[in-house]
Design an enzyme around this catalytic site. Structure first.
Site, mmCIF file in Angstrom:
data_model
loop_
_atom_site.group_PDB
_atom_site.id
_atom_site.type_symbol
_atom_site.label_atom_id
_atom_site.label_comp_id
_atom_site.label_asym_id
_atom_site.label_seq_id
_atom_site.Cartn_x
_atom_site.Cartn_y
_atom_site.Cartn_z
ATOM 1 N N LYS A 114 0.761 -1.405 -0.001
ATOM 2 C CA LYS A 114 -0.067 0.096 -0.086
ATOM 3 C C LYS A 114 1.082 1.346 -0.020
ATOM 4 O O LYS A 114 0.347 2.261 -0.597
ATOM 5 C CB LYS A 114 -0.872 -0.225 1.194
ATOM 6 C CG LYS A 114 -2.079 -0.893 1.176
ATOM 7 C CD LYS A 114 -3.200 -0.568 1.947
ATOM 8 C CE LYS A 114 -4.524 -1.758 1.540
ATOM 9 N NZ LYS A 114 -5.632 -1.386 2.555
ATOM 10 N N LYS A 196 -4.469 -9.892 -7.030
ATOM 11 C CA LYS A 196 -5.506 -10.003 -6.387
ATOM 12 C C LYS A 196 -6.550 -9.084 -6.991
ATOM 13 O O LYS A 196 -6.302 -8.113 -7.234
ATOM 14 C CB LYS A 196 -5.255 -9.686 -4.921
ATOM 15 C CG LYS A 196 -6.187 -10.205 -3.970
ATOM 16 C CD LYS A 196 -5.816 -9.602 -2.590
ATOM 17 C CE LYS A 196 -5.927 -8.039 -2.543
ATOM 18 N NZ LYS A 196 -5.909 -7.701 -1.048
ATOM 19 N N LYS A 199 -10.347 -3.596 -4.766
ATOM 20 C CA LYS A 199 -11.453 -2.130 -4.821
ATOM 21 C C LYS A 199 -10.592 -1.329 -5.565
ATOM 22 O O LYS A 199 -11.512 -0.446 -6.358
ATOM 23 C CB LYS A 199 -11.612 -1.992 -3.561
ATOM 24 C CG LYS A 199 -12.352 -2.706 -2.561
ATOM 25 C CD LYS A 199 -12.787 -2.313 -1.041
ATOM 26 C CE LYS A 199 -12.418 -3.412 -0.110
ATOM 27 N NZ LYS A 199 -12.607 -2.905 1.244
HETATM 28 P P1 TYM Z 1 -10.476 -5.630 3.283
HETATM 29 O O1 TYM Z 1 -11.663 -4.723 3.523
HETATM 30 O O2 TYM Z 1 -9.244 -5.127 2.110
HETATM 31 O O3 TYM Z 1 -11.297 -6.886 2.697
HETATM 32 C C1 TYM Z 1 -12.384 -7.541 3.298
HETATM 33 C C2 TYM Z 1 -12.369 -9.068 3.278
HETATM 34 O O4 TYM Z 1 -12.384 -9.417 2.159
HETATM 35 C C3 TYM Z 1 -11.257 -10.309 1.812
HETATM 36 N N1 TYM Z 1 -10.803 -10.179 0.401
HETATM 37 C C4 TYM Z 1 -10.717 -10.972 -0.294
HETATM 38 N N2 TYM Z 1 -10.959 -12.481 -0.489
HETATM 39 C C5 TYM Z 1 -10.543 -13.204 -1.432
HETATM 40 N N3 TYM Z 1 -10.368 -12.796 -2.631
HETATM 41 C C6 TYM Z 1 -9.991 -11.263 -2.829
HETATM 42 N N4 TYM Z 1 -9.554 -10.849 -3.963
HETATM 43 C C7 TYM Z 1 -10.427 -10.692 -1.494
HETATM 44 N N5 TYM Z 1 -10.112 -9.093 -1.419
HETATM 45 C C8 TYM Z 1 -10.299 -8.925 -0.110
HETATM 46 C C9 TYM Z 1 -10.201 -9.848 2.996
HETATM 47 O O5 TYM Z 1 -9.188 -10.722 3.234
HETATM 48 C C10 TYM Z 1 -11.089 -9.620 3.937
HETATM 49 O O6 TYM Z 1 -11.251 -10.554 4.456
HETATM 50 N N6 TYM Z 1 -8.059 -5.328 7.307
HETATM 51 C C11 TYM Z 1 -9.226 -5.808 6.802
HETATM 52 C C12 TYM Z 1 -10.370 -5.306 7.495
HETATM 53 C C13 TYM Z 1 -10.426 -5.395 9.128
HETATM 54 C C14 TYM Z 1 -10.777 -6.601 9.626
HETATM 55 C C15 TYM Z 1 -10.624 -6.257 11.090
HETATM 56 C C16 TYM Z 1 -10.906 -8.046 9.266
HETATM 57 C C17 TYM Z 1 -10.421 -4.594 9.843
HETATM 58 N N7 TYM Z 1 -10.248 -4.967 11.042
HETATM 59 C C18 TYM Z 1 -10.806 -7.297 11.942
HETATM 60 C C19 TYM Z 1 -11.041 -8.925 10.305
HETATM 61 C C20 TYM Z 1 -11.099 -8.458 11.723
HETATM 62 C C21 TYM Z 1 -9.137 -5.654 5.346
HETATM 63 O O7 TYM Z 1 -8.598 -4.297 5.083
HETATM 64 O O8 TYM Z 1 -9.772 -6.522 4.532
#
Ligand code: TYM
Length: 333
Positions: A114, A196, A199
């Site tokens: 990032k 990957k 968004k």
């Molecule tokens: P974030 O918002 O980037 O993504 C949300 C969830 O989606 C999963 N994910 C994917 N899974 C499969 N293929 C993909 N291409 C893909 N893109 C995203 C991510 O692994 C995630 O589970 N830091 C976290 C959010 C967060 C969180 C937490 C999660 C903040 N605090 C506490 C669990 C527990 C994040 O940025 O996910």
């Protein structure tokens, strides 16, 4: 009576919800929810590590809440809330930051990626973000955290921080386990299967969003990049494009890769891409329709996130109180 275990997870409202996040996370939340005490939140505090347009962030926060419900999360039995509504997240993050090492944060691959992508805004929040994530999890004494593959390293750090704190101060935190699904944990870009699905990918058709129209979904799958050759075979190294489509099809239908190979033997990439597109379109149709419906009733959504925050605060306050006591903070009058 045996105490129910706790399940927790969150997603950043930094963009519209992705098909990747559905398979990597939300689908599993819904499937596991019945057996746990559940906390699902919208990680708006994480989202501001990258600059956001305030009006868009507000809109996406409510939309994401509606989507959680539309994906099958029951707001009556699960606490659905907005991270910034429960101030203990920020407070615990500070305390945990004081027992997290600079070097540990420097090793986080997501920070490296990032900060390379946002080189003009490598802010301290981006660096300490995994500490806030550890606070999110540890505040609720979560046993299980369903996430996609890309969050595994953050979960490992959370466990290390919890173990260190427990070692120094006595048992306060439950050590959480990640739950990473066998298929769909890492959905790749449809235009560049080496990367990957994300968004922030602006390439046309690279990402599929839960609210995409059937036309947009079909177009994205028909144009998905495939590989040389013509057979439908699972081989992530040799055939990353087809293998990614097989991951999506498997996650959507529950079929194994072997079953998919048999189903499409003798058929070409075109047939397979159409079949995956149609399956995803039908999977998303009720989610999109239900989300649109829910968004018509903003008062209902507000009542859900308010009661979710009240339930979350109760548990969060208890944990933070214990932590402050262990650290030696004087009791409030
Ligand atoms: P974030 O918002 O980037 O993504 C949300 C969830 O989606 C999963 N994910 C994917 N899974 C499969 N293929 C993909 N291409 C893909 N893109 C995203 C991510 O692994 C995630 O589970 N830091 C976290 C959010 C967060 C969180 C937490 C999660 C903040 N605090 C506490 C669990 C527990 C994040 O940025 O996910």
């Amino acid at each position: 009576m045996k105490k129910r275990r706790t399940l927790l997870s969150g997603i950043q409202p930094s963009g519209d919800l992705l098909l990747g996040s559905y398979f990597g996370a939300i689908k599993n939340w819904a499937e596991l929810a019945g057996e746990y005490d559940c906390f699902f939140f919208i990680a708006d505090m994480h989202a501001i590590t990258v600059r956001q347009n305030p009006a868009d962030l507000r809109r996406r926060t409510l939309q994401q809440l509606a989507q959680y419900i539309a994906c099958g999360i029951d707001p009556e039995t699960c606490a659905l809330f907005v991270q910034s509504h429960v101030s203990e997240h920020a407070e615990l993050a500070w305390a945990l930051g004081c027992c997290t090492m600079f070097g540990e944060l420097q090793r986080m691959t997501q920070f490296k990626e990032k900060s390379a992508k946002n080189s003009e805004n490598v802010n301290a929040g981006l660096f300490t973000y995994p500490v806030l994530m550890a606070a999110d999890i540890l505040l609720y004494q979560a046993d299980l955290v369903p996430v996609g593959e890309d969050q595994k390293q953050h979960l490992e750090l959370t466990r290390d921080i919890a173990q260190r704190f427990n070692g120094l101060c006595g048992d306060v935190f439950t050590i959480p386990e990640p739950y990473i699904p066998k298929t769909g944990a890492r959905i790749m870009s449809l235009q560049d299967p080496g990367n990957k699905m994300s968004k922030s990918d602006s390439a046309a058709g690279a990402s599929v969003y839960l609210l995409d129209s059937p036309d947009a979904v079909m177009r994205a799958f028909r144009r998905a990049v495939t590989d040389s050759g013509s057979d439908i075979r699972y081989d992530p190294a040799g055939k990353p494009g087809v293998s990614n489509l097989m991951q999506i099809y498997s996650a959507a239908t529950g079929k194994s890769f072997g079953e998919i190979e048999v189903e499409f033997s003798g058929k070409g990439y075109g047939d397979f891409k159409t079949a995956v597109g149609e399956t995803v379109t039908e999977l998303l149709r009720p989610i999109r329709e239900r989300t649109e419906d829910l968004l018509k009733n903003k008062d209902y959504l507000a009542s859900i996130y308010k009661s979710g925050a009240a339930k979350a605060s109760e548990r969060a306050r208890r944990t933070l109180g214990k932590v402050y006591k262990k650290l030696g903070f004087a009791e409030k009058a």
